[in-house]
Motif scaffolding. Structure first.
Motif, PDB file in Angstrom:
ATOM      1  N   TYR A  80      -2.528   7.064  -4.197  1.00  0.00           N
ATOM      2  CA  TYR A  80      -2.311   6.399  -2.767  1.00  0.00           C
ATOM      3  C   TYR A  80      -3.682   5.470  -2.414  1.00  0.00           C
ATOM      4  CZ  TYR A  80       1.702   9.717  -2.168  1.00  0.00           C
ATOM      5  OH  TYR A  80       2.868  10.076  -2.553  1.00  0.00           O
ATOM      6  N   ASP A  81      -3.421   4.546  -1.770  1.00  0.00           N
ATOM      7  CA  ASP A  81      -4.402   3.613  -1.152  1.00  0.00           C
ATOM      8  C   ASP A  81      -5.072   4.138   0.105  1.00  0.00           C
ATOM      9  OD1 ASP A  81      -3.922   1.178  -3.090  1.00  0.00           O
ATOM     10  OD2 ASP A  81      -1.968   1.339  -2.136  1.00  0.00           O
ATOM     11  N   LEU A  82      -4.359   4.970   0.909  1.00  0.00           N
ATOM     12  CA  LEU A  82      -4.971   5.632   2.008  1.00  0.00           C
ATOM     13  C   LEU A  82      -4.286   7.100   2.022  1.00  0.00           C
ATOM     14  CD1 LEU A  82      -6.454   5.587   4.741  1.00  0.00           C
ATOM     15  CD2 LEU A  82      -4.206   4.810   5.720  1.00  0.00           C
ATOM     16  N   VAL A  83      -5.216   8.110   2.323  1.00  0.00           N
ATOM     17  CA  VAL A  83      -4.689   9.491   2.443  1.00  0.00           C
ATOM     18  C   VAL A  83      -5.165   9.816   3.495  1.00  0.00           C
ATOM     19  CG1 VAL A  83      -4.701  11.836   1.403  1.00  0.00           C
ATOM     20  CG2 VAL A  83      -4.622   9.982  -0.119  1.00  0.00           C
ATOM     21  N   LEU A  84      -4.329  10.650   4.451  1.00  0.00           N
ATOM     22  CA  LEU A  84      -4.874  11.193   5.923  1.00  0.00           C
ATOM     23  C   LEU A  84      -4.618  12.733   5.802  1.00  0.00           C
ATOM     24  CD1 LEU A  84      -2.759   8.651   6.433  1.00  0.00           C
ATOM     25  CD2 LEU A  84      -3.593   8.778   8.524  1.00  0.00           C
ATOM     26  N   CYS A  85      -5.542  13.202   6.569  1.00  0.00           N
ATOM     27  CA  CYS A  85      -5.465  14.528   6.947  1.00  0.00           C
ATOM     28  C   CYS A  85      -6.363  14.826   8.287  1.00  0.00           C
ATOM     29  CB  CYS A  85      -5.993  15.518   5.781  1.00  0.00           C
ATOM     30  SG  CYS A  85      -5.975  17.197   6.260  1.00  0.00           S
ATOM     31  N   ALA A  90       4.221  -1.506   3.217  1.00  0.00           N
ATOM     32  CA  ALA A  90       3.779  -0.161   2.906  1.00  0.00           C
ATOM     33  C   ALA A  90       4.674   0.704   2.724  1.00  0.00           C
ATOM     34  CB  ALA A  90       2.522   0.170   3.839  1.00  0.00           C
ATOM     35  N   THR A  91       4.593   1.750   1.956  1.00  0.00           N
ATOM     36  CA  THR A  91       5.322   2.900   1.920  1.00  0.00           C
ATOM     37  C   THR A  91       4.593   4.369   1.998  1.00  0.00           C
ATOM     38  OG1 THR A  91       5.092   3.196  -0.281  1.00  0.00           O
ATOM     39  CG2 THR A  91       6.970   1.816   0.153  1.00  0.00           C
ATOM     40  N   ALA A  92       5.169   5.329   2.524  1.00  0.00           N
ATOM     41  CA  ALA A  92       4.484   6.394   3.104  1.00  0.00           C
ATOM     42  C   ALA A  92       5.102   7.632   2.812  1.00  0.00           C
ATOM     43  CB  ALA A  92       4.385   6.354   4.517  1.00  0.00           C
ATOM     44  N   ASP A  93       4.498   8.594   2.295  1.00  0.00           N
ATOM     45  CA  ASP A  93       5.012  10.282   2.256  1.00  0.00           C
ATOM     46  C   ASP A  93       4.128  10.917   3.248  1.00  0.00           C
ATOM     47  OD1 ASP A  93       6.462  10.230  -0.286  1.00  0.00           O
ATOM     48  OD2 ASP A  93       4.707   9.005  -1.016  1.00  0.00           O
ATOM     49  N   GLY A  94       5.051  11.709   3.894  1.00  0.00           N
ATOM     50  CA  GLY A  94       4.388  12.740   4.767  1.00  0.00           C
ATOM     51  C   GLY A  94       4.813  13.995   4.389  1.00  0.00           C
ATOM     52  N   VAL A  95       3.615  14.733   4.584  1.00  0.00           N
ATOM     53  CA  VAL A  95       3.809  16.293   3.950  1.00  0.00           C
ATOM     54  C   VAL A  95       3.586  17.230   5.149  1.00  0.00           C
ATOM     55  CG1 VAL A  95       2.885  17.838   2.277  1.00  0.00           C
ATOM     56  CG2 VAL A  95       3.176  15.425   1.628  1.00  0.00           C
ATOM     57  N   ASP A  96       4.201  18.333   5.196  1.00  0.00           N
ATOM     58  CA  ASP A  96       3.741  19.255   6.263  1.00  0.00           C
ATOM     59  C   ASP A  96       4.625  20.564   5.801  1.00  0.00           C
ATOM     60  OD1 ASP A  96       2.640  19.142   9.248  1.00  0.00           O
ATOM     61  OD2 ASP A  96       3.793  20.957   9.060  1.00  0.00           O
ATOM     62  N   ALA A 110       0.905  -1.191   0.101  1.00  0.00           N
ATOM     63  CA  ALA A 110      -0.003   0.177   0.045  1.00  0.00           C
ATOM     64  C   ALA A 110       0.869   1.306  -0.062  1.00  0.00           C
ATOM     65  CB  ALA A 110      -0.864   0.018   1.056  1.00  0.00           C
ATOM     66  N   ARG A 111       0.498   2.474  -0.678  1.00  0.00           N
ATOM     67  CA  ARG A 111       0.931   3.649  -0.605  1.00  0.00           C
ATOM     68  C   ARG A 111       0.016   4.376   0.166  1.00  0.00           C
ATOM     69  NH1 ARG A 111       4.086   5.943  -4.106  1.00  0.00           N
ATOM     70  NH2 ARG A 111       2.534   7.731  -4.643  1.00  0.00           N
ATOM     71  N   ILE A 112       0.763   5.238   1.208  1.00  0.00           N
ATOM     72  CA  ILE A 112       0.176   6.179   2.230  1.00  0.00           C
ATOM     73  C   ILE A 112       0.611   7.484   2.144  1.00  0.00           C
ATOM     74  CG2 ILE A 112      -0.653   6.242   4.425  1.00  0.00           C
ATOM     75  CD1 ILE A 112      -0.026   3.226   4.815  1.00  0.00           C
ATOM     76  N   LEU A 113      -0.266   8.519   2.413  1.00  0.00           N
ATOM     77  CA  LEU A 113       0.114   9.842   2.182  1.00  0.00           C
ATOM     78  C   LEU A 113      -0.575  10.620   3.615  1.00  0.00           C
ATOM     79  CD1 LEU A 113       1.025  12.267   0.878  1.00  0.00           C
ATOM     80  CD2 LEU A 113      -1.008  12.488  -0.536  1.00  0.00           C
TER      81      LEU A 113
END
Length: 247
Positions: free
Chosen positions: A105-110, A61-67, A38-41
């Motif tokens: 992405y498979d999951l996007v968080l905010c 899974a792999t993840a990208d964090g943005v801030d 899964a790709r997570i953002l």
């Protein structure tokens, strides 16, 4: 002191940065039932508390964090190393609204960062641009009115009455934006109190350990925040984290 630095200091003992317990955070992530690789953002990731836990739960899974601020990235990277997931976490110091990726992405968080987009509806529109078509999930944390706020509280917040809806209305706003709610967690008073006492207490402790102008500024911020919480929005402002799928 800079607002981002104050927030960074205040969240040192509560890197989730939302009124949610670690157990309930993990329940939400498990409920997402992400596919293999899964790709997570996370848009507005702070110290990447959610992403580090997600990568521990989903080992391929792999993840990208943005801030917009990288003040929490050192802690995020330290925690990623502790968990053994640092090779699968990428952090980007850019505005959430300006982040672009080559793949969905498979999951996007905010969670607790919808202000970066101007509210819940524009956040959901922005999230959709990053989701894998038909199967992608969004995990969005948003405030709601537990009971109608007083005019005095709205003035202190600098908010309009319709800035938040009630709980039913908040779920309705998400569905009006083209999503279906597949699960959610409504934060309890206990979670709220733990979060707020941690926020104000951690910042107060830092202020007392750093006498001088910065310490005085931090102490004033902690007292102002505590007063606004205890005498203002405690029991009035709720928080719900919605697990959504494009309808």
């Amino acid at each position: 002191m800079d607002r981002d630095l104050i927030s960074h200091l205040a969240h040192a003992d509560h890197p989730i940065a939302a009124p949610i317990s670690e157990d309930n955070l993990e329940r939400l992530l498990v409920r997402a039932q992400l596919p293999a690789r899964a790709r997570i953002l996370d848009l507005g990731c702070g110290e990447a508390g959610w992403l580090n836990r997600a990568l521990s739960l989903y080992p391929d899974a792999t993840a990208d964090g943005v801030d917009i601020s990288d003040s929490g990235f050192a802690r995020a990277e330290e925690e990623a190393r502790r968990r053994g997931v640092s090779d699968r976490l990428r952090l980007h110091a850019v505005p959430a609204a300006g982040f672009a990726a080559d793949e969905p992405y498979d999951l996007v968080l905010c969670v607790g960062a919808t202000h970066a987009f101007g509210g819940l509806a524009p956040t959901l529109d922005a999230v959709r641009d990053h989701l894998r078509p038909s199967s992608g999930l969004a995990l969005v944390g948003e405030g709601f009115w537990e009971r109608p706020p007083s005019p005095a509280l709205l003035a202190r917040f600098g908010a309009e009455p319709d800035e938040y809806a009630d709980l039913s209305g908040t779920a309705g706003r998400a569905e009006s934006a083209g999503y279906a709610t597949v699960h959610a967690h409504t934060s309890t008073m206990e979670e709220w109190d733990e979060y707020e006492w941690s926020w104000t207490g951690t910042l107060t402790r830092w202020a007392l350990d750093h006498p001088g102008a910065d310490g005085e500024s931090a102490l004033a911020a902690a007292r102002e925040h505590r007063e606004l919480w205890l005498d203002g929005y405690r029991g009035v402002l709720g928080f719900v984290t919605l697990l959504l799928r494009g309808a």
